[in-house]
Design a protein around this motif. Structure first.
Motif, PDB file in Angstrom:
ATOM      1  N   GLU A 238       0.832  -1.208   0.000  1.00 16.24           N
ATOM      2  CA  GLU A 238       0.000   0.000   0.000  1.00 16.24           C
ATOM      3  C   GLU A 238       0.860   1.250   0.000  1.00 16.24           C
ATOM      4  OE1 GLU A 238      -3.467   0.147   2.822  1.00 16.24           O
ATOM      5  OE2 GLU A 238      -2.533  -1.723   3.509  1.00 16.24           O
ATOM      6  N   LEU A 239       1.882   1.234   0.856  1.00 15.37           N
ATOM      7  CA  LEU A 239       2.730   2.421   0.973  1.00 15.37           C
ATOM      8  C   LEU A 239       3.507   2.665  -0.311  1.00 15.37           C
ATOM      9  CD1 LEU A 239       3.627   4.628   2.970  1.00 15.37           C
ATOM     10  CD2 LEU A 239       5.529   3.126   3.628  1.00 15.37           C
ATOM     11  N   ALA A 240       3.957   1.606  -0.966  1.00 18.37           N
ATOM     12  CA  ALA A 240       4.752   1.754  -2.192  1.00 18.37           C
ATOM     13  C   ALA A 240       3.978   2.471  -3.288  1.00 18.37           C
ATOM     14  CB  ALA A 240       5.208   0.382  -2.682  1.00 18.37           C
ATOM     15  N   ALA A 241       2.645   2.444  -3.210  1.00 15.05           N
ATOM     16  CA  ALA A 241       1.824   3.104  -4.229  1.00 15.05           C
ATOM     17  C   ALA A 241       1.682   4.602  -3.982  1.00 15.05           C
ATOM     18  CB  ALA A 241       0.442   2.462  -4.266  1.00 15.05           C
ATOM     19  N   VAL A 242       2.165   5.092  -2.840  1.00  9.78           N
ATOM     20  CA  VAL A 242       2.058   6.515  -2.504  1.00  9.78           C
ATOM     21  C   VAL A 242       3.190   7.272  -3.201  1.00  9.78           C
ATOM     22  CG1 VAL A 242       2.134   8.196  -0.634  1.00  9.78           C
ATOM     23  CG2 VAL A 242       0.959   6.005  -0.298  1.00  9.78           C
ATOM     24  N   PRO A 243       2.892   8.377  -3.894  1.00  9.49           N
ATOM     25  CA  PRO A 243       3.903   9.059  -4.720  1.00  9.49           C
ATOM     26  C   PRO A 243       4.760  10.068  -3.968  1.00  9.49           C
ATOM     27  CG  PRO A 243       1.783  10.097  -5.068  1.00  9.49           C
ATOM     28  CD  PRO A 243       1.539   8.948  -4.125  1.00  9.49           C
ATOM     29  N   ILE A 244       5.394   9.640  -2.874  1.00  4.28           N
ATOM     30  CA  ILE A 244       6.379  10.488  -2.205  1.00  4.28           C
ATOM     31  C   ILE A 244       7.651   9.668  -2.015  1.00  4.28           C
ATOM     32  CG2 ILE A 244       4.642  11.899  -1.025  1.00  4.28           C
ATOM     33  CD1 ILE A 244       5.318  10.390   1.563  1.00  4.28           C
ATOM     34  N   PRO A 245       8.801  10.316  -1.831  1.00  5.17           N
ATOM     35  CA  PRO A 245      10.054   9.586  -1.623  1.00  5.17           C
ATOM     36  C   PRO A 245      10.112   8.956  -0.227  1.00  5.17           C
ATOM     37  CG  PRO A 245      10.451  11.816  -2.447  1.00  5.17           C
ATOM     38  CD  PRO A 245       9.027  11.762  -2.002  1.00  5.17           C
ATOM     39  N   PHE A 246      10.731   7.767  -0.180  1.00  8.74           N
ATOM     40  CA  PHE A 246      10.878   7.037   1.073  1.00  8.74           C
ATOM     41  C   PHE A 246      12.355   6.826   1.398  1.00  8.74           C
ATOM     42  CE2 PHE A 246       6.883   5.232  -0.796  1.00  8.74           C
ATOM     43  CZ  PHE A 246       6.016   5.889   0.078  1.00  8.74           C
ATOM     44  N   HIS A 247      12.614   6.753   2.690  1.00  9.80           N
ATOM     45  CA  HIS A 247      13.961   6.514   3.214  1.00  9.80           C
ATOM     46  C   HIS A 247      13.827   5.496   4.335  1.00  9.80           C
ATOM     47  CE1 HIS A 247      17.747   8.433   5.319  1.00  9.80           C
ATOM     48  NE2 HIS A 247      18.028   7.251   4.782  1.00  9.80           N
ATOM     49  N   VAL A 248      14.562   4.409   4.263  1.00  8.94           N
ATOM     50  CA  VAL A 248      14.592   3.406   5.329  1.00  8.94           C
ATOM     51  C   VAL A 248      15.974   3.470   5.963  1.00  8.94           C
ATOM     52  CG1 VAL A 248      14.483   0.954   5.896  1.00  8.94           C
ATOM     53  CG2 VAL A 248      12.887   1.931   4.227  1.00  8.94           C
ATOM     54  N   LEU A 249      16.023   3.856   7.230  1.00 12.96           N
ATOM     55  CA  LEU A 249      17.287   3.990   7.952  1.00 12.96           C
ATOM     56  C   LEU A 249      17.258   3.086   9.173  1.00 12.96           C
ATOM     57  CD1 LEU A 249      19.337   7.162   8.709  1.00 12.96           C
ATOM     58  CD2 LEU A 249      18.658   5.700  10.623  1.00 12.96           C
ATOM     59  N   SER A 250      18.367   2.423   9.425  1.00  9.85           N
ATOM     60  CA  SER A 250      18.466   1.574  10.619  1.00  9.85           C
ATOM     61  C   SER A 250      19.906   1.491  11.061  1.00  9.85           C
ATOM     62  CB  SER A 250      17.942   0.164  10.322  1.00  9.85           C
ATOM     63  OG  SER A 250      18.858  -0.557   9.513  1.00  9.85           O
ATOM     64  N   GLY A 251      20.105   0.899  12.235  1.00  9.50           N
ATOM     65  CA  GLY A 251      21.440   0.536  12.640  1.00  9.50           C
ATOM     66  C   GLY A 251      21.884  -0.717  11.906  1.00  9.50           C
ATOM     67  N   SER A 252      23.109  -1.133  12.164  1.00  9.45           N
ATOM     68  CA  SER A 252      23.621  -2.346  11.527  1.00  9.45           C
ATOM     69  C   SER A 252      23.166  -3.601  12.259  1.00  9.45           C
ATOM     70  CB  SER A 252      25.156  -2.306  11.459  1.00  9.45           C
ATOM     71  OG  SER A 252      25.711  -2.043  12.741  1.00  9.45           O
ATOM     72  N   ARG A 253      22.511  -3.412  13.404  1.00  9.92           N
ATOM     73  CA  ARG A 253      21.961  -4.531  14.163  1.00  9.92           C
ATOM     74  C   ARG A 253      20.654  -4.082  14.793  1.00  9.92           C
ATOM     75  NH1 ARG A 253      23.066  -6.519  19.674  1.00  9.92           N
ATOM     76  NH2 ARG A 253      22.527  -8.734  19.768  1.00  9.92           N
ATOM     77  N   ASP A 254      19.652  -4.951  14.779  1.00  9.52           N
ATOM     78  CA  ASP A 254      18.354  -4.581  15.350  1.00  9.52           C
ATOM     79  C   ASP A 254      17.620  -5.859  15.728  1.00  9.52           C
ATOM     80  OD1 ASP A 254      15.656  -3.648  15.804  1.00  9.52           O
ATOM     81  OD2 ASP A 254      16.142  -1.853  14.651  1.00  9.52           O
ATOM     82  N   ASP A 255      17.210  -5.984  16.991  1.00 10.80           N
ATOM     83  CA  ASP A 255      16.500  -7.189  17.398  1.00 10.80           C
ATOM     84  C   ASP A 255      14.986  -6.983  17.457  1.00 10.80           C
ATOM     85  OD1 ASP A 255      16.324  -5.620  19.639  1.00 10.80           O
ATOM     86  OD2 ASP A 255      17.124  -7.099  21.043  1.00 10.80           O
ATOM     87  N   THR A 256      14.516  -5.797  17.038  1.00  7.63           N
ATOM     88  CA  THR A 256      13.079  -5.555  17.000  1.00  7.63           C
ATOM     89  C   THR A 256      12.525  -5.926  15.625  1.00  7.63           C
ATOM     90  OG1 THR A 256      13.340  -3.785  18.619  1.00  7.63           O
ATOM     91  CG2 THR A 256      11.279  -3.844  17.405  1.00  7.63           C
ATOM     92  N   TRP A 257      13.226  -5.516  14.573  1.00  9.52           N
ATOM     93  CA  TRP A 257      12.991  -5.993  13.209  1.00  9.52           C
ATOM     94  C   TRP A 257      14.367  -6.320  12.635  1.00  9.52           C
ATOM     95  CZ3 TRP A 257      10.111  -1.637  14.791  1.00  9.52           C
ATOM     96  CH2 TRP A 257       8.713  -1.802  14.782  1.00  9.52           C
ATOM     97  N   PRO A 258      14.632  -7.543  12.210  1.00 12.42           N
ATOM     98  CA  PRO A 258      15.949  -7.881  11.666  1.00 12.42           C
ATOM     99  C   PRO A 258      16.330  -6.955  10.518  1.00 12.42           C
ATOM    100  CG  PRO A 258      14.636  -9.862  12.004  1.00 12.42           C
ATOM    101  CD  PRO A 258      13.715  -8.703  12.243  1.00 12.42           C
ATOM    102  N   VAL A 259      17.603  -6.631  10.422  1.00  9.09           N
ATOM    103  CA  VAL A 259      18.074  -5.702   9.398  1.00  9.09           C
ATOM    104  C   VAL A 259      17.776  -6.231   7.998  1.00  9.09           C
ATOM    105  CG1 VAL A 259      20.149  -4.632   8.420  1.00  9.09           C
ATOM    106  CG2 VAL A 259      19.805  -4.670  10.905  1.00  9.09           C
ATOM    107  N   THR A 260      17.849  -7.540   7.819  1.00 12.25           N
ATOM    108  CA  THR A 260      17.534  -8.104   6.506  1.00 12.25           C
ATOM    109  C   THR A 260      16.081  -7.825   6.122  1.00 12.25           C
ATOM    110  OG1 THR A 260      17.090 -10.236   7.591  1.00 12.25           O
ATOM    111  CG2 THR A 260      19.284  -9.914   6.614  1.00 12.25           C
ATOM    112  N   LEU A 261      15.196  -7.799   7.109  1.00 13.09           N
ATOM    113  CA  LEU A 261      13.786  -7.487   6.839  1.00 13.09           C
ATOM    114  C   LEU A 261      13.636  -6.025   6.417  1.00 13.09           C
ATOM    115  CD1 LEU A 261      11.130  -9.126   7.066  1.00 13.09           C
ATOM    116  CD2 LEU A 261      10.814  -8.101   9.325  1.00 13.09           C
ATOM    117  N   LEU A 262      14.427  -5.146   7.041  1.00 15.52           N
ATOM    118  CA  LEU A 262      14.399  -3.730   6.671  1.00 15.52           C
ATOM    119  C   LEU A 262      14.999  -3.518   5.279  1.00 15.52           C
ATOM    120  CD1 LEU A 262      15.454  -2.257  10.136  1.00 15.52           C
ATOM    121  CD2 LEU A 262      13.153  -2.466   9.193  1.00 15.52           C
TER     122      LEU A 262
END
Length: 308
Positions: A238-262
């Motif tokens: 749904e979000l990908a269909a919205v016409p604004i720019p997106f930025h996904v930022l994370s640390g190099s490690r995350d136990d809340t959502w795995p970095v590979t998922l991000l």
């Protein structure tokens, strides 16, 4: 959650009340630095058990790049008021409509002097999912969306278990009693260093600031948003269909959502991707200078290229 080095606003910033059509929200307002041409405004949403102070380490660097930054406490979060026991007030759509009202209020006050200047929206963790819901309701107030350490759907199983422990505790204990229980559960050596990996609160040199923040949260807000984190569906398509720019930022490690998922979410969104090395779930406090630079670089590029 994030460990702000101080609950005092940084130089040039001030604690304010952001008045909106949906009520008042506690905020930290930091204008673009003196002598720097203003480029735009960013609205910053904190995560679960966090607060507006989590962004304190970012303001100066972003203001120096020409951005006016405003971090807010959501409804029932720390210094923003909300119902004590009515969980319906914290339904995701209600919180998303609060964000739309905040953006509208900022548009009227924008440093560029216009009434309809879109704002750059940033959400950390839970704040990212609320930001996503706001954009899906109405993307027109927003110039871009940055999801910081905020994943595509529900949190990891281990974090769901921690949220369930919190929910169970809130059913039989006061907020003060829950705070004491959280402190008692943390190993002494971790509490002293201020690093509690994946905890509900990671500590500060001055524990009283964290305690005061914890006690400021409305129990119904924690219960409702904790449940949301555990059942959030995947809305990336749904979000990908919205016409604004997106930025996904994370640390190099995350136990809340795995970095590979991000990583995968960023690909699905065709988003700009930043991994802040050495940071974990809170890049804003783990490595604030690199995080602020990544935000400003993305916003600069977004303003130069226009809508995607």
């Amino acid at each position: 959650m994030s460990r702000p080095p101080s609950f005092t606003p940084p130089p040039g910033a001030r604690a304010v009340t952001l008045r909106t059509s949906r009520g008042d929200f506690a905020a930290v307002d930091a204008p673009a630095a003196a002598g720097v041409p203003p480029k735009g405004t960013a609205l910053l949403l904190p995560g679960f058990t966090g607060s507006k102070e989590d962004f304190n380490p970012l303001h100066e660097a972003l203001n120096a790049r020409g951005y006016h930054t405003v971090a807010v406490d959501g409804r029932g979060q720390y210094e923003s008021d909300g119902p004590e026991t009515d969980e319906s007030a914290y339904a995701q759509e209600e919180l998303a409509r609060d964000v739309l009202a905040q953006a509208a209020a900022l548009g009227a006050l924008d440093a560029l002097g216009t009434l309809d200047t879109p704002v750059h929206l940033v959400g950390h963790s839970l704040g990212g999912q609320i930001a996503r819901a706001a954009v899906l309701l109405d993307h027109s107030p927003f110039r871009s969306l940055t999801l910081m350490a905020s994943g595509p759907a529900q949190i990891s199983v281990s974090q769901q278990q921690r949220v369930k422990l919190l929910r169970d505790a809130l059913a039989v204990m006061t907020m003060a009693e829950v705070w004491e229980a959280i402190q008692a559960m943390e190993p002494p050596e971790e509490t002293e260093t201020g690093e509690v990996e994946g905890g509900l609160d990671e500590g500060l040199a001055d524990q009283e600031d964290l305690r005061r923040r914890w006690l400021g949260n409305k129990p119904a807000q924690l219960l409702a948003t904790g449940r949301q984190l555990c059942i959030e569906p995947d809305r990336v398509a749904e979000l990908a269909a919205v016409p604004i720019p997106f930025h996904v930022l994370s640390g190099s490690r995350d136990d809340t959502w795995p970095v590979t998922l991000l990583d995968d979410m960023a690909l699905r969104l065709r988003a700009h991707r930043t991994v802040v090395q050495g940071a974990e779930h809170s890049p804003n406090t783990d490595n604030p200078l690199e995080t602020a630079q990544a935000f400003a670089d993305f916003w600069d590029r977004t303003d130069a290229t226009g809508p995607r």
